[in-house]
Motif scaffolding. Structure first.
Motif, PDB file in Angstrom:
ATOM      1  N   TRP A  39     -13.418 -56.579  16.201  1.00 16.88           N
ATOM      2  CA  TRP A  39     -14.103 -56.510  14.907  1.00 16.88           C
ATOM      3  C   TRP A  39     -13.208 -55.816  13.887  1.00 16.88           C
ATOM      4  CZ3 TRP A  39     -19.906 -54.736  15.612  1.00 16.88           C
ATOM      5  CH2 TRP A  39     -20.542 -55.584  16.549  1.00 16.88           C
ATOM      6  N   GLY A  40     -13.085 -56.427  12.714  1.00 14.10           N
ATOM      7  CA  GLY A  40     -12.405 -55.811  11.586  1.00 14.10           C
ATOM      8  C   GLY A  40     -13.430 -55.448  10.533  1.00 14.10           C
ATOM      9  N   THR A  41     -13.448 -54.210  10.083  1.00 14.82           N
ATOM     10  CA  THR A  41     -14.497 -53.765   9.161  1.00 14.82           C
ATOM     11  C   THR A  41     -13.899 -53.147   7.896  1.00 14.82           C
ATOM     12  OG1 THR A  41     -14.785 -51.479   9.948  1.00 14.82           O
ATOM     13  CG2 THR A  41     -15.845 -53.215  11.231  1.00 14.82           C
ATOM     14  N   GLY A  42     -14.773 -52.912   6.904  1.00 16.85           N
ATOM     15  CA  GLY A  42     -14.349 -52.354   5.623  1.00 16.85           C
ATOM     16  C   GLY A  42     -14.412 -53.372   4.509  1.00 16.85           C
ATOM     17  N   GLY A  43     -14.145 -52.906   3.273  1.00 18.59           N
ATOM     18  CA  GLY A  43     -14.157 -53.839   2.146  1.00 18.59           C
ATOM     19  C   GLY A  43     -15.554 -54.372   1.866  1.00 18.59           C
ATOM     20  N   MET A  44     -15.756 -55.357   0.996  1.00 16.13           N
ATOM     21  CA  MET A  44     -14.696 -56.053   0.295  1.00 16.13           C
ATOM     22  C   MET A  44     -14.378 -55.307  -0.998  1.00 16.13           C
ATOM     23  SD  MET A  44     -15.420 -60.067   1.228  1.00 16.13           S
ATOM     24  CE  MET A  44     -13.669 -60.529   1.145  1.00 16.13           C
ATOM     25  N   SER A  45     -14.326 -56.047  -2.130  1.00 13.00           N
ATOM     26  CA  SER A  45     -13.894 -55.382  -3.360  1.00 13.00           C
ATOM     27  C   SER A  45     -14.866 -54.265  -3.748  1.00 13.00           C
ATOM     28  CB  SER A  45     -13.765 -56.399  -4.503  1.00 13.00           C
ATOM     29  OG  SER A  45     -15.009 -56.991  -4.822  1.00 13.00           O
ATOM     30  N   HIS A  46     -14.305 -53.107  -4.047  1.00 14.81           N
ATOM     31  CA  HIS A  46     -15.100 -51.999  -4.582  1.00 14.81           C
ATOM     32  C   HIS A  46     -14.181 -50.868  -5.010  1.00 14.81           C
ATOM     33  CE1 HIS A  46     -14.582 -50.901  -0.340  1.00 14.81           C
ATOM     34  NE2 HIS A  46     -15.118 -49.700  -0.516  1.00 14.81           N
ATOM     35  N   GLN A  47     -14.640 -50.159  -6.023  1.00 18.76           N
ATOM     36  CA  GLN A  47     -13.951 -48.956  -6.478  1.00 18.76           C
ATOM     37  C   GLN A  47     -15.013 -47.911  -6.790  1.00 18.76           C
ATOM     38  OE1 GLN A  47     -10.370 -49.236  -8.619  1.00 18.76           O
ATOM     39  NE2 GLN A  47     -10.760 -47.502  -9.954  1.00 18.76           N
ATOM     40  N   LEU A  48     -14.821 -46.729  -6.239  1.00 14.31           N
ATOM     41  CA  LEU A  48     -15.862 -45.714  -6.301  1.00 14.31           C
ATOM     42  C   LEU A  48     -15.614 -44.641  -7.350  1.00 14.31           C
ATOM     43  CD1 LEU A  48     -16.424 -45.253  -2.463  1.00 14.31           C
ATOM     44  CD2 LEU A  48     -17.551 -46.841  -4.034  1.00 14.31           C
ATOM     45  N   GLN A  49     -14.484 -44.691  -8.046  1.00 18.96           N
ATOM     46  CA  GLN A  49     -14.176 -43.632  -9.001  1.00 18.96           C
ATOM     47  C   GLN A  49     -13.272 -44.165 -10.104  1.00 18.96           C
ATOM     48  OE1 GLN A  49     -12.628 -43.465  -5.680  1.00 18.96           O
ATOM     49  NE2 GLN A  49     -11.171 -44.717  -6.810  1.00 18.96           N
ATOM     50  N   GLY A  50     -13.079 -43.357 -11.137  1.00 22.38           N
ATOM     51  CA  GLY A  50     -12.159 -43.708 -12.206  1.00 22.38           C
ATOM     52  C   GLY A  50     -12.751 -44.667 -13.218  1.00 22.38           C
ATOM     53  N   ALA A  51     -11.896 -45.146 -14.107  1.00 27.39           N
ATOM     54  CA  ALA A  51     -12.342 -46.006 -15.201  1.00 27.39           C
ATOM     55  C   ALA A  51     -12.899 -47.334 -14.713  1.00 27.39           C
ATOM     56  CB  ALA A  51     -11.167 -46.254 -16.162  1.00 27.39           C
ATOM     57  N   ARG A  52     -12.458 -47.792 -13.533  1.00 25.57           N
ATOM     58  CA  ARG A  52     -12.936 -49.078 -13.011  1.00 25.57           C
ATOM     59  C   ARG A  52     -14.011 -48.903 -11.949  1.00 25.57           C
ATOM     60  NH1 ARG A  52      -8.654 -53.185 -11.095  1.00 25.57           N
ATOM     61  NH2 ARG A  52      -8.195 -51.517  -9.617  1.00 25.57           N
ATOM     62  N   ALA A  53     -14.650 -47.768 -11.874  1.00 23.63           N
ATOM     63  CA  ALA A  53     -15.719 -47.556 -10.893  1.00 23.63           C
ATOM     64  C   ALA A  53     -16.775 -48.646 -11.028  1.00 23.63           C
ATOM     65  CB  ALA A  53     -16.345 -46.185 -11.093  1.00 23.63           C
ATOM     66  N   GLY A  54     -17.170 -49.218  -9.894  1.00 24.03           N
ATOM     67  CA  GLY A  54     -18.133 -50.305  -9.887  1.00 24.03           C
ATOM     68  C   GLY A  54     -17.516 -51.687  -9.897  1.00 24.03           C
ATOM     69  N   LEU A  55     -16.181 -51.765  -9.896  1.00 23.43           N
ATOM     70  CA  LEU A  55     -15.502 -53.062  -9.923  1.00 23.43           C
ATOM     71  C   LEU A  55     -15.883 -53.914  -8.718  1.00 23.43           C
ATOM     72  CD1 LEU A  55     -11.824 -53.853 -10.733  1.00 23.43           C
ATOM     73  CD2 LEU A  55     -12.735 -54.561  -8.526  1.00 23.43           C
ATOM     74  N   ILE A  56     -16.237 -55.169  -8.964  1.00 20.70           N
ATOM     75  CA  ILE A  56     -16.446 -56.171  -7.912  1.00 20.70           C
ATOM     76  C   ILE A  56     -15.813 -57.469  -8.393  1.00 20.70           C
ATOM     77  CG2 ILE A  56     -18.141 -57.602  -6.718  1.00 20.70           C
ATOM     78  CD1 ILE A  56     -20.022 -55.213  -6.686  1.00 20.70           C
ATOM     79  N   ASN A  57     -15.013 -58.095  -7.546  1.00 20.93           N
ATOM     80  CA  ASN A  57     -14.300 -59.325  -7.895  1.00 20.93           C
ATOM     81  C   ASN A  57     -14.694 -60.412  -6.908  1.00 20.93           C
ATOM     82  OD1 ASN A  57     -12.472 -61.374  -8.467  1.00 20.93           O
ATOM     83  ND2 ASN A  57     -10.761 -59.983  -8.842  1.00 20.93           N
TER      84      ASN A  57
END
Length: 288
Positions: free
Chosen positions: A189-207
């Motif tokens: 199993w490979g886990t983690g992701g997908m697109s996300h940013q939790l801090q900074g000016a782009r916090a909340g980014l989803i692509n």
């Protein structure tokens, strides 16, 4: 000999574990996400492995800035849920498989990959949330369906391993599993992701476009995907999107990487946004 029969890929968003633990899975916000794993839970019941080799990243619980292994394999007999600041999740302890884990460590190190051997380890949401998603809710005094080998990858503190190195490591893990002298059905199993940013000016980014392109390439062109540089992950998928290199370890362990005739079967694919400001991706591949 042992064999890898399938690979599973899934996000491990901590809020998913909270929703499960607090009985919120049928709430309007969460219901679409958990519906996407209904097939997966039935698939797990129908395809129960003997061992799960689970690749995840620790979130400053077992490891800290004092000690950051790039690749760490759990060789212990059992692992308990970590306290991540609000108490351990009320889920079963994880039972390990020391014999297979030690064999993999020996084999992979002899293939020139440096691993940190960990005999005692508390496991956080990076490992327990995928188990909950795939195996369903379990009582704290119960048990997960099979032993699990934890494999932690540093994708928190730079420098982190390249996608190519992760992909090549997956190939070495498959060779290690196949050289184990016991008839075991192993899932990776490979886990983690997908697109996300939790801090900074782009916090909340989803692509969403980039995420789905990643899923396409992971299935059909994994060797090309392995060449994608870190900067592309950060630019397109956010600062935490780099977690996706862990999926390349699981994909590199599939048989078609060295035998193109063994094309994997896509049993399930799911993508959903948002889940606590994070994109959730999920794939199940069976070896051809």
């Amino acid at each position: 000999m042992a064999r890898i029969s399938a690979s599973v890929f899934t996000s491990h968003v901590p809020a998913i574990g909270v929703a499960i633990d607090q009985g919120k899975t049928q709430e309007a916000y969460w219901q679409p996400l958990f519906q996407g794993y209904e097939y997966s839970r039935q698939w797990m019941r129908d395809n129960r492995p003997d061992v799960i080799f689970l690749i995840y990243n620790d979130h400053a619980t077992a490891f800290s800035l004092d000690l950051i292994p790039t690749f760490a394999i759990g060789t212990g007999t059992e692992y308990f849920p970590a306290d991540e600041g609000w108490g351990p999740r009320r889920v079963p302890k994880v039972v390990g498989h020391p014999q297979l884990a030690s064999h993999i460590a020996q084999s992979v190190i002899q293939q020139d990959f440096d691993l940190t051997i960990v005999n005692q380890l508390d496991v956080d949401h990076g490992l327990t949330v995928p188990l909950s998603l795939m195996c369903g809710e379990q009582p704290v005094d119960g048990a997960w369906p099979c032993p699990v080998i934890p494999f932690a990858v540093n994708v928190v503190q730079y420098p982190v391993p390249s996608g190519q190195r992760c992909f090549n490591l997956g190939r070495s893990i498959r060779k290690a599993v196949e050289s184990f002298d016991e008839d075991l059905n192993v899932q990776i199993w490979g886990t983690g992701g997908m697109s996300h940013q939790l801090q900074g000016a782009r916090a909340g980014l989803i692509n969403q476009e980039w995420d789905n392109c990643f899923l396409d390439q992971l299935v059909h062109h994994p060797a090309t995907l392995a060449k994608v540089p870190h900067i592309d992950y950060v630019r397109e998928a956010g600062s935490e999107g780099i977690e996706l290199v862990m999926w390349l370890i699981a994909r590199g362990a599939m048989a078609d990487v060295d035998d193109p005739a063994r094309t994997p079967t896509v049993k399930h694919r799911f993508y959903h946004v948002p889940a606590s400001n994070t994109a959730v991706g999920h794939l199940i591949l069976e070896n051809g």
